[in-house]
Structures are given as C-alpha cells and as structure tokens.
Design a protein around this motif. Structure first.
Motif, PDB file in Angstrom:
ATOM      1  N   CYS A  90       0.916  -1.039  -0.030  1.00 52.81           N
ATOM      2  CA  CYS A  90       0.069  -0.194  -0.054  1.00 52.81           C
ATOM      3  C   CYS A  90       0.834   1.055   0.134  1.00 52.81           C
ATOM      4  O   CYS A  90       1.690   1.403   0.905  1.00 52.81           O
ATOM      5  N   GLU A  91       0.833   2.207  -0.917  1.00 54.60           N
ATOM      6  CA  GLU A  91       1.624   3.180  -0.961  1.00 54.60           C
ATOM      7  C   GLU A  91       1.053   4.204  -0.063  1.00 54.60           C
ATOM      8  O   GLU A  91       1.741   5.373   0.067  1.00 54.60           O
ATOM      9  N   SER A  92      -0.169   4.107   0.618  1.00 52.76           N
ATOM     10  CA  SER A  92      -0.714   5.112   1.491  1.00 52.76           C
ATOM     11  C   SER A  92       0.159   4.875   2.821  1.00 52.76           C
ATOM     12  O   SER A  92       0.539   5.562   3.448  1.00 52.76           O
ATOM     13  N   CYS A  93      -0.067   3.696   3.460  1.00 53.06           N
ATOM     14  CA  CYS A  93       0.086   3.075   4.859  1.00 53.06           C
ATOM     15  C   CYS A  93       1.489   2.209   4.982  1.00 53.06           C
ATOM     16  O   CYS A  93       2.143   2.065   5.975  1.00 53.06           O
ATOM     17  N   GLY A  94       1.850   1.983   3.524  1.00 60.41           N
ATOM     18  CA  GLY A  94       3.132   1.106   3.640  1.00 60.41           C
ATOM     19  C   GLY A  94       2.940  -0.304   3.760  1.00 60.41           C
ATOM     20  O   GLY A  94       3.847  -0.957   4.040  1.00 60.41           O
ATOM     21  N   LYS A  95       1.873  -0.999   4.204  1.00 61.30           N
ATOM     22  CA  LYS A  95       1.472  -2.140   4.320  1.00 61.30           C
ATOM     23  C   LYS A  95       1.999  -3.033   3.453  1.00 61.30           C
ATOM     24  O   LYS A  95       1.715  -2.936   2.297  1.00 61.30           O
ATOM     25  N   VAL A  96       2.435  -4.130   3.771  1.00 64.91           N
ATOM     26  CA  VAL A  96       2.884  -5.316   2.681  1.00 64.91           C
ATOM     27  C   VAL A  96       2.298  -6.505   3.156  1.00 64.91           C
ATOM     28  O   VAL A  96       2.111  -6.874   4.002  1.00 64.91           O
ATOM     29  N   GLU A  97       1.532  -6.959   2.014  1.00 71.09           N
ATOM     30  CA  GLU A  97       0.814  -8.332   2.039  1.00 71.09           C
ATOM     31  C   GLU A  97       1.072  -9.422   0.868  1.00 71.09           C
ATOM     32  O   GLU A  97       1.476  -9.088   0.014  1.00 71.09           O
ATOM     33  N   ASP A  98       0.840 -10.597   1.374  1.00 69.74           N
ATOM     34  CA  ASP A  98       1.325 -11.652   0.579  1.00 69.74           C
ATOM     35  C   ASP A  98       0.035 -11.853  -0.496  1.00 69.74           C
ATOM     36  O   ASP A  98      -1.133 -11.808   0.073  1.00 69.74           O
ATOM     37  N   ILE A  99       0.219 -12.268  -1.676  1.00 69.46           N
ATOM     38  CA  ILE A  99      -0.699 -12.593  -2.631  1.00 69.46           C
ATOM     39  C   ILE A  99      -0.195 -13.663  -3.308  1.00 69.46           C
ATOM     40  O   ILE A  99       0.943 -14.187  -3.633  1.00 69.46           O
ATOM     41  N   ASP A 100      -1.129 -14.823  -3.338  1.00 67.93           N
ATOM     42  CA  ASP A 100      -0.932 -16.132  -3.639  1.00 67.93           C
ATOM     43  C   ASP A 100      -0.925 -16.325  -5.286  1.00 67.93           C
ATOM     44  O   ASP A 100      -2.196 -16.557  -5.679  1.00 67.93           O
ATOM     45  N   LEU A 101       0.111 -15.645  -5.972  1.00 68.17           N
ATOM     46  CA  LEU A 101      -0.117 -15.896  -7.461  1.00 68.17           C
ATOM     47  C   LEU A 101       1.028 -16.489  -8.083  1.00 68.17           C
ATOM     48  O   LEU A 101       2.215 -16.652  -7.718  1.00 68.17           O
ATOM     49  N   ASP A 102       0.625 -17.302  -8.902  1.00 71.27           N
ATOM     50  CA  ASP A 102       1.475 -18.246  -9.638  1.00 71.27           C
ATOM     51  C   ASP A 102       2.403 -17.480 -10.753  1.00 71.27           C
ATOM     52  O   ASP A 102       2.083 -17.058 -11.622  1.00 71.27           O
ATOM     53  N   LEU A 103       3.662 -17.421 -10.470  1.00 69.25           N
ATOM     54  CA  LEU A 103       4.542 -16.792 -11.437  1.00 69.25           C
ATOM     55  C   LEU A 103       5.064 -17.523 -12.310  1.00 69.25           C
ATOM     56  O   LEU A 103       5.941 -17.190 -13.152  1.00 69.25           O
ATOM     57  N   GLU A 104       4.793 -18.944 -12.415  1.00 64.50           N
ATOM     58  CA  GLU A 104       5.555 -19.709 -13.437  1.00 64.50           C
ATOM     59  C   GLU A 104       5.541 -19.165 -14.884  1.00 64.50           C
ATOM     60  O   GLU A 104       6.442 -19.202 -15.585  1.00 64.50           O
ATOM     61  N   LYS A 105       4.215 -18.949 -15.288  1.00 65.01           N
ATOM     62  CA  LYS A 105       3.723 -18.567 -16.567  1.00 65.01           C
ATOM     63  C   LYS A 105       4.697 -17.363 -16.731  1.00 65.01           C
ATOM     64  O   LYS A 105       5.254 -16.955 -17.930  1.00 65.01           O
ATOM     65  N   VAL A 106       4.718 -16.242 -16.055  1.00 67.56           N
ATOM     66  CA  VAL A 106       4.983 -14.904 -16.123  1.00 67.56           C
ATOM     67  C   VAL A 106       6.671 -15.129 -16.236  1.00 67.56           C
ATOM     68  O   VAL A 106       7.344 -14.490 -17.369  1.00 67.56           O
ATOM     69  N   THR A 107       7.464 -16.068 -15.599  1.00 70.75           N
ATOM     70  CA  THR A 107       8.535 -16.184 -15.387  1.00 70.75           C
ATOM     71  C   THR A 107       9.014 -16.862 -16.807  1.00 70.75           C
ATOM     72  O   THR A 107      10.004 -16.495 -17.594  1.00 70.75           O
ATOM     73  N   HIS A 108       8.315 -17.808 -17.514  1.00 71.08           N
ATOM     74  CA  HIS A 108       8.507 -18.446 -18.491  1.00 71.08           C
ATOM     75  C   HIS A 108       8.515 -17.477 -19.765  1.00 71.08           C
ATOM     76  O   HIS A 108       9.402 -17.582 -20.741  1.00 71.08           O
ATOM     77  N   ARG A 109       7.581 -16.719 -19.833  1.00 68.99           N
ATOM     78  CA  ARG A 109       7.451 -15.871 -20.948  1.00 68.99           C
ATOM     79  C   ARG A 109       8.325 -14.646 -20.888  1.00 68.99           C
ATOM     80  O   ARG A 109       9.005 -14.461 -21.807  1.00 68.99           O
ATOM     81  N   ALA A 110       8.669 -14.188 -19.450  1.00 68.83           N
ATOM     82  CA  ALA A 110       9.856 -13.241 -19.627  1.00 68.83           C
ATOM     83  C   ALA A 110      11.271 -13.748 -19.981  1.00 68.83           C
ATOM     84  O   ALA A 110      11.774 -13.189 -20.543  1.00 68.83           O
ATOM     85  N   ALA A 111      11.413 -15.000 -19.689  1.00 69.86           N
ATOM     86  CA  ALA A 111      12.587 -15.695 -20.278  1.00 69.86           C
ATOM     87  C   ALA A 111      12.830 -15.988 -21.673  1.00 69.86           C
ATOM     88  O   ALA A 111      13.563 -15.494 -22.457  1.00 69.86           O
ATOM     89  N   ASN A 112      11.318 -16.141 -22.180  1.00 74.19           N
ATOM     90  CA  ASN A 112      11.389 -16.369 -23.636  1.00 74.19           C
ATOM     91  C   ASN A 112      11.545 -15.008 -24.411  1.00 74.19           C
ATOM     92  O   ASN A 112      12.358 -14.738 -25.424  1.00 74.19           O
ATOM     93  N   LEU A 113      11.044 -13.809 -23.848  1.00 81.38           N
ATOM     94  CA  LEU A 113      11.055 -12.610 -24.339  1.00 81.38           C
ATOM     95  C   LEU A 113      12.714 -11.918 -24.365  1.00 81.38           C
ATOM     96  O   LEU A 113      12.779 -11.097 -25.258  1.00 81.38           O
ATOM     97  N   SER A 114      13.247 -12.019 -23.192  1.00 82.56           N
ATOM     98  CA  SER A 114      14.383 -11.596 -22.794  1.00 82.56           C
ATOM     99  C   SER A 114      15.661 -12.209 -23.006  1.00 82.56           C
ATOM    100  O   SER A 114      16.804 -11.851 -23.092  1.00 82.56           O
ATOM    101  N   HIS A 115      15.257 -13.678 -23.368  1.00 83.98           N
ATOM    102  CA  HIS A 115      16.546 -14.494 -23.318  1.00 83.98           C
ATOM    103  C   HIS A 115      17.489 -14.549 -22.187  1.00 83.98           C
ATOM    104  O   HIS A 115      18.565 -14.922 -22.441  1.00 83.98           O
ATOM    105  N   TYR A 116      16.766 -14.000 -21.082  1.00 85.92           N
ATOM    106  CA  TYR A 116      17.558 -14.171 -19.719  1.00 85.92           C
ATOM    107  C   TYR A 116      17.343 -15.464 -19.235  1.00 85.92           C
ATOM    108  O   TYR A 116      16.226 -16.301 -19.532  1.00 85.92           O
ATOM    109  N   GLU A 117      18.248 -15.847 -18.325  1.00 82.71           N
ATOM    110  CA  GLU A 117      18.046 -17.195 -17.350  1.00 82.71           C
ATOM    111  C   GLU A 117      17.394 -16.433 -16.094  1.00 82.71           C
ATOM    112  O   GLU A 117      18.264 -15.562 -15.384  1.00 82.71           O
ATOM    113  N   ILE A 118      15.977 -16.662 -15.986  1.00 83.43           N
ATOM    114  CA  ILE A 118      15.632 -15.680 -14.590  1.00 83.43           C
ATOM    115  C   ILE A 118      16.123 -16.614 -13.304  1.00 83.43           C
ATOM    116  O   ILE A 118      15.903 -17.859 -13.329  1.00 83.43           O
TER     117      ILE A 118
END
Ligand SMILES: [Zn+2]
Ligand SMILES: [Zn+2]
Length: 135
Positions: A90-118
């Motif tokens: 939260c940019e107002s109170c600074g609170k940090v919370e967990d979200i259960d988000l699957d990053l597998e797809k994003v990471t895979h796509r990022a690796a393909n687009l950038s040719h980086y080893e993530i």
C-alpha cells in the motif's frame, strides 16, 4: 516458544533468545523492516543493538529461514521463508501483504522474451489497500 525453537533447530540454526524473539515477531507481523524488528526486540532485550539484530537476520537468511522482500521506495522487509508468493504494497500506509500468485507462466514468458536465465522470481505490486481506500 517451543514451536519456534523447533523450527530453528530443523533449519540447523543455532537457537539464541534473540533469534527466537526475531522469529516470533516475524511470525506475528509477517513483514517487518530491520528498524521495526529492532524496536520490537528492544522491548525484550533493552541492550540489543541494531547491528546485532542485523547480524542475526543475515545469519538466518543465509540458512534460508528468513527472506528479504525488496519493496520499491521503501526499506526492505523481512519474512519467514514460505512457499513462493508475490506481494502487494500500500503506497499510502506502507503495509505489505502476501498474494498467492503463480509466477511460473510470467517467468517463462519473461525468459522467452528477454533470453535471460531468470533466477529470482519476485513480484511486488503497489496500490492502495482497502482500508486506506475506505478512509
Ligand atoms: Zn493502506
Ligand atoms: Zn510475503
């Protein structure tokens, strides 16, 4: 306290009262900065220094027991290591919370687009939390 002691032993971390106090704080508050931890630990161990808190956190990070959450525009927060997850800040109170988000797809796509080893999958989204939005 026994619960935390066992957790530390399982991770092969030397159990000290200061470390137990840090783990207990993190378990109760989820994400804390070094300064927030220091303020909380000082109540139990008035003579502890910020450097000692820092050293203890680093030692537990090396063992993979605690992990750092890098938050844009804020000091790093620390949390007990759990399964991979993302964060909302939260940019107002600074609170940090967990979200259960699957990053597998994003990471895979990022690796393909950038040719980086993530290597590090970390996603931090910023916004306004529900309670700040309501007030
Ligand atoms: Zn907020
Ligand atoms: Zn988290």
């Amino acid at each position: 306290m026994q619960k935390y002691e066992n957790l530390l032993r399982e991770s092969k971390i030397k159990v000290t009262p200061q470390r137990l106090a840090i783990v207990e704080e993190l378990d109760g508050h989820v994400h804390m900065s070094i300064e927030e931890l220091y303020e909380a630990i000082k109540k139990k161990f008035p003579s502890i220094s910020l450097a000692t808190v820092y050293k203890n956190i680093n030692a537990m990070m090396e063992q993979g027991f605690i992990q750092e959450v890098k938050v844009p525009g804020q000091k790093s927060k620390y949390e007990l290591t759990k399964k991979p997850h993302s964060h909302v800040v939260c940019e107002s109170c600074g609170k940090v919370e967990d979200i259960d988000l699957d990053l597998e797809k994003v990471t895979h796509r990022a690796a393909n687009l950038s040719h980086y080893e993530i290597k590090e999958k970390a996603l931090v989204l910023t916004g306004i939390c529900p309670s700040c939005k309501a007030s």
